[in-house]
Scaffold this motif. Sequence first.
Motif, PDB file in Angstrom:
ATOM      1  N   LYS A   1      -2.208  11.316  -5.000  1.00  0.00           N
ATOM      2  CA  LYS A   1      -2.520  12.068  -3.786  1.00  0.00           C
ATOM      3  C   LYS A   1      -2.353  11.218  -2.537  1.00  0.00           C
ATOM      4  CE  LYS A   1      -5.321  15.796  -5.388  1.00  0.00           C
ATOM      5  NZ  LYS A   1      -6.331  16.725  -4.966  1.00  0.00           N
ATOM      6  N   ASN A   2      -1.952   9.980  -2.730  1.00  0.00           N
ATOM      7  CA  ASN A   2      -1.792   9.097  -1.575  1.00  0.00           C
ATOM      8  C   ASN A   2      -0.409   8.455  -1.559  1.00  0.00           C
ATOM      9  OD1 ASN A   2      -2.113   7.446  -3.758  1.00  0.00           O
ATOM     10  ND2 ASN A   2      -3.711   6.174  -2.863  1.00  0.00           N
TER      11      ASN A   2
ATOM     12  N   ASN B   1       0.199  14.451  -3.274  1.00  0.00           N
ATOM     13  CA  ASN B   1       0.264  14.608  -1.832  1.00  0.00           C
ATOM     14  C   ASN B   1       0.958  13.384  -1.272  1.00  0.00           C
ATOM     15  OD1 ASN B   1       0.034  15.596   0.737  1.00  0.00           O
ATOM     16  ND2 ASN B   1      -2.148  16.032   0.592  1.00  0.00           N
TER      17      ASN B   1
ATOM     18  N   ASP C   1      -3.521   7.277  -8.750  1.00  0.00           N
ATOM     19  CA  ASP C   1      -3.723   8.430  -7.880  1.00  0.00           C
ATOM     20  C   ASP C   1      -2.409   8.790  -7.210  1.00  0.00           C
ATOM     21  OD1 ASP C   1      -4.646  10.377  -6.150  1.00  0.00           O
ATOM     22  OD2 ASP C   1      -5.854   9.018  -4.931  1.00  0.00           O
TER      23      ASP C   1
ATOM     24  N   ASP D   1       0.811  -1.219   0.000  1.00  0.00           N
ATOM     25  CA  ASP D   1       0.000   0.000   0.000  1.00  0.00           C
ATOM     26  C   ASP D   1       0.847   1.273   0.000  1.00  0.00           C
ATOM     27  OD1 ASP D   1       0.995  -0.413   2.536  1.00  0.00           O
ATOM     28  OD2 ASP D   1      -0.786   0.349   3.557  1.00  0.00           O
ATOM     29  N   LYS D   2       2.146   1.146  -0.206  1.00  0.00           N
ATOM     30  CA  LYS D   2       3.019   2.317  -0.174  1.00  0.00           C
ATOM     31  C   LYS D   2       3.518   2.653  -1.577  1.00  0.00           C
ATOM     32  CE  LYS D   2       4.452   2.152   4.589  1.00  0.00           C
ATOM     33  NZ  LYS D   2       3.422   1.262   5.021  1.00  0.00           N
TER      34      LYS D   2
ATOM     35  N   TYR E   1       3.346   7.627  -0.213  1.00  0.00           N
ATOM     36  CA  TYR E   1       4.051   7.466   1.062  1.00  0.00           C
ATOM     37  C   TYR E   1       5.227   8.451   1.089  1.00  0.00           C
ATOM     38  CZ  TYR E   1       6.772   5.260   4.781  1.00  0.00           C
ATOM     39  OH  TYR E   1       7.487   5.024   5.923  1.00  0.00           O
TER      40      TYR E   1
END
Length: 168
Positions: A74-75, A99, A72, A45-46, A77
């Motif tokens: 914006k997520n 982000n 995406d 998930d990173k 790590y």
Amino acid sequence: PIFQKVISTVKNWINDNISTNLLDDDDSTSAKNNSSTVILLSDDDKKVLFTGDVGKRGLEKAIDYALGIGVDLKNLYLFDVPHHGSKRNLGKTAMQYINAVYACISASKDSEKHPAKKVTNHLLKMDIKWTATKGNAKCFSSEASYFENREGWGPIQYDTTFHDQVEE
């Protein structure tokens, strides 16, 4: 000649505050830098975005490509801030689509202009924890216990300095 040198080093400072976005989209980056490789690594998930020396236009093109294939940004790590944290390589438009939890800036130990205060302020405004290498190696890991017992290794100290005045 001396007078010209003094004039060329005069900087134009402007006020900054937490609610203002001072990044701009003017791109004076060279074609060579704008063609830097931008790489997204994803593990579980990173996601980590490496940007090299890419300029504002090159980064926008990479973002367009990512969005086009459903990625995406914006997520993230970790976000590797382009070109030593230069204000000429990170723009307002790109940062609408990026982000991260953390940002790392590869910058020379003795550089006064890198990272740019305008850039580091913007990272703080976005609640991104950032650090600059400034002559030191940095290691990011979700397996922090691996580094706990290694001599010379320890937790990263993130910079939280907000500058009230930045170079225009």
